[in-house]
Design a protein around this motif. Structure first.
Motif, mmCIF file in Angstrom:
data_model
loop_
_atom_site.group_PDB
_atom_site.id
_atom_site.type_symbol
_atom_site.label_atom_id
_atom_site.label_comp_id
_atom_site.label_asym_id
_atom_site.label_seq_id
_atom_site.Cartn_x
_atom_site.Cartn_y
_atom_site.Cartn_z
ATOM 1 N N ALA A 127 0.917 -1.083 0.077
ATOM 2 C CA ALA A 127 0.224 0.023 0.003
ATOM 3 C C ALA A 127 0.838 1.203 -0.223
ATOM 4 N N SER A 128 1.944 1.395 0.794
ATOM 5 C CA SER A 128 2.796 2.523 0.959
ATOM 6 C C SER A 128 3.400 2.490 -0.683
ATOM 7 N N HIS A 129 4.066 1.395 -1.265
ATOM 8 C CA HIS A 129 4.533 1.665 -2.518
ATOM 9 C C HIS A 129 3.401 2.223 -3.679
ATOM 10 N N LEU A 130 2.355 1.670 -3.509
ATOM 11 C CA LEU A 130 1.194 2.192 -4.489
ATOM 12 C C LEU A 130 0.969 3.637 -4.151
ATOM 13 N N ASN A 131 0.860 3.861 -2.958
ATOM 14 C CA ASN A 131 0.586 5.375 -2.515
ATOM 15 C C ASN A 131 1.744 6.520 -3.339
ATOM 16 N N ARG A 132 2.820 5.914 -2.887
ATOM 17 C CA ARG A 132 3.997 6.695 -3.359
ATOM 18 C C ARG A 132 4.020 6.952 -4.899
ATOM 19 N N GLN A 133 3.571 5.461 -5.455
ATOM 20 C CA GLN A 133 3.177 5.761 -7.064
ATOM 21 C C GLN A 133 2.154 6.633 -7.366
ATOM 22 N N PHE A 134 1.133 7.004 -6.546
ATOM 23 C CA PHE A 134 0.288 7.762 -7.109
ATOM 24 C C PHE A 134 0.460 9.318 -7.051
ATOM 25 N N HIS A 135 1.124 9.599 -5.783
ATOM 26 C CA HIS A 135 1.837 10.849 -5.891
ATOM 27 C C HIS A 135 2.806 11.151 -6.821
ATOM 28 N N ARG A 136 3.609 10.411 -7.289
ATOM 29 C CA ARG A 136 4.849 10.365 -8.168
ATOM 30 C C ARG A 136 3.992 10.584 -9.591
ATOM 31 N N ALA A 137 3.024 9.917 -9.992
ATOM 32 C CA ALA A 137 2.403 10.028 -11.138
ATOM 33 C C ALA A 137 1.571 11.322 -11.333
ATOM 34 N N LEU A 138 1.009 11.828 -10.253
ATOM 35 C CA LEU A 138 0.344 13.189 -10.351
ATOM 36 C C LEU A 138 1.342 14.193 -10.726
ATOM 37 N N LEU A 139 2.303 14.067 -9.867
ATOM 38 C CA LEU A 139 3.441 15.097 -10.331
ATOM 39 C C LEU A 139 3.844 15.095 -11.664
ATOM 40 N N GLU A 140 4.231 13.784 -12.132
ATOM 41 C CA GLU A 140 4.477 13.922 -13.664
ATOM 42 C C GLU A 140 3.488 14.176 -14.725
ATOM 43 N N ALA A 141 2.174 14.107 -14.202
ATOM 44 C CA ALA A 141 0.909 14.758 -14.907
ATOM 45 C C ALA A 141 1.123 16.165 -15.025
ATOM 46 N N ALA A 142 1.554 16.789 -14.039
ATOM 47 C CA ALA A 142 1.688 18.158 -14.098
ATOM 48 C C ALA A 142 2.651 18.729 -15.287
ATOM 49 N N LYS A 143 3.466 17.943 -15.545
ATOM 50 C CA LYS A 143 4.355 18.294 -16.614
ATOM 51 C C LYS A 143 5.219 19.502 -16.478
ATOM 52 N N ASN A 144 5.698 19.641 -15.318
ATOM 53 C CA ASN A 144 6.718 20.538 -14.969
ATOM 54 C C ASN A 144 7.872 20.171 -14.062
ATOM 55 N N ARG A 145 8.899 20.207 -14.853
ATOM 56 C CA ARG A 145 10.094 19.584 -14.331
ATOM 57 C C ARG A 145 10.868 20.194 -12.987
ATOM 58 N N PHE A 146 10.491 21.474 -13.086
ATOM 59 C CA PHE A 146 11.150 22.321 -11.606
ATOM 60 C C PHE A 146 10.399 21.924 -10.518
ATOM 61 N N LEU A 147 9.030 21.795 -10.837
ATOM 62 C CA LEU A 147 8.263 21.294 -9.712
ATOM 63 C C LEU A 147 8.299 19.826 -9.282
ATOM 64 N N LEU A 148 8.842 18.878 -10.201
ATOM 65 C CA LEU A 148 8.804 17.667 -10.067
ATOM 66 C C LEU A 148 10.381 17.417 -9.225
ATOM 67 N N LYS A 149 11.285 18.174 -9.673
ATOM 68 C CA LYS A 149 12.498 18.042 -8.954
ATOM 69 C C LYS A 149 12.505 18.539 -7.555
ATOM 70 N N SER A 150 11.896 19.847 -7.216
ATOM 71 C CA SER A 150 11.491 20.067 -5.814
ATOM 72 C C SER A 150 10.776 19.049 -5.127
ATOM 73 N N MET A 151 9.731 18.373 -5.649
ATOM 74 C CA MET A 151 8.985 17.457 -4.824
ATOM 75 C C MET A 151 9.885 16.077 -4.612
ATOM 76 N N LEU A 152 10.697 15.719 -5.583
ATOM 77 C CA LEU A 152 11.496 14.439 -5.069
ATOM 78 C C LEU A 152 12.668 14.821 -4.160
ATOM 79 N N GLY A 153 12.891 15.951 -3.808
ATOM 80 C CA GLY A 153 13.652 16.202 -2.661
ATOM 81 C C GLY A 153 12.918 16.035 -1.495
ATOM 82 N N LEU A 154 11.797 16.484 -1.600
ATOM 83 C CA LEU A 154 11.108 16.372 -0.335
ATOM 84 C C LEU A 154 10.436 14.862 -0.057
ATOM 85 N N HIS A 155 10.468 14.045 -1.189
ATOM 86 C CA HIS A 155 10.027 12.912 -0.974
ATOM 87 C C HIS A 155 11.141 11.974 0.055
#
Length: 223
Positions: A127-155
């Motif tokens: 469940a933890s793995h799938l939850n992370r997949q969900f949030h990562r997929a949402l970030l990728e769907a936003a299509k903003n590489r700078f936002l993605l980079k910032s969030m991955l550091g937070l992850h």
């Protein structure tokens, strides 16, 4: 070869990945010691790649050195947890709003599929793995590489929050409903609703985390 003659870097990346996975899966918890000799024996490598992996985890902010104890998985204090969730609200709500505008139908369908899979597996590591997949997929769907980079550091910082709040049955069921609210807003291409739904999801997680911290503190208080 399990001596210190192992060339630097030979097993470094694999050892780092293995330790990161242990932290992510909860096999290593905040406060746990990282003994080089024990880890080297466990992974079948020399102490050199273990030492390099620990050093990299320290750079990531996941490991700290305590006097007379040595390397340990870092514990976040209350203020750090609050700051972490504050940044999640800023970044993930922005991602939800952006995704409502630019995500493809295929990407939204994939988010729905991940959410359905999460609802089926119940509590646990999967469940933890799938939850992370969900949030990562949402970030990728936003299509903003700078936002993605910032969030991955937070992850990475989120890996040392400790036991997932999804281990609680009530929180698990609520999280499923919250994910569906986000998905419904994305399907409707409603940026305001997507942002609002994501904020509700993160704030609910924050409340559960604070409650867990309070319970943990009470359990260790000796009173």
């Amino acid at each position: 070869m399990t001596t210190d003659d192992t060339p630097d870097g030979l097993h470094g990346n694999a050892t780092y990945d293995a330790l990161l996975k242990d932290i992510r899966d909860g096999n290593l918890s905040p406060g746990d010691r990282l003994r080089e000799t024990d880890l080297a024996a466990r992974f079948g490598v020399s102490r050199t790649p273990v030492r390099e992996a620990i050093r990299q985890l320290e750079t990531d902010g996941l490991v700290t050195h305590l006097p007379r104890i040595g390397a340990t998985v870092r514990k976040l204090d209350y203020s750090e947890v609050m700051e972490l969730y504050e940044m999640r609200v800023v970044l993930e709500c922005t991602a939800a709003r952006m995704a409502a505008r630019v995500a493809s139908d295929v990407e939204i369908a994939e988010l729905a599929a991940i959410s359905d899979d999460l609802a089926k597996v119940g509590k646990g590591i999967e469940a933890s793995h799938l939850n992370r997949q969900f949030h990562r997929a949402l970030l990728e769907a936003a299509k903003n590489r700078f936002l993605l980079k910032s969030m991955l550091g937070l992850h990475k910082a989120m890996l040392i929050l400790g036991r997932t709040t999804l281990a609680d049955s009530e929180r698990f069921e609520s999280a499923i409903a919250e994910h569906k609210a986000v998905i419904n807003a994305l399907m409707a291409r409603d940026g305001d609703a997507a942002e609002t739904a994501m904020r509700a999801h993160i704030v609910a997680g924050q409340r559960a985390r604070i409650r867990a911290l309070r319970v943990g503190h009470d359990d260790n208080s000796g009173l």
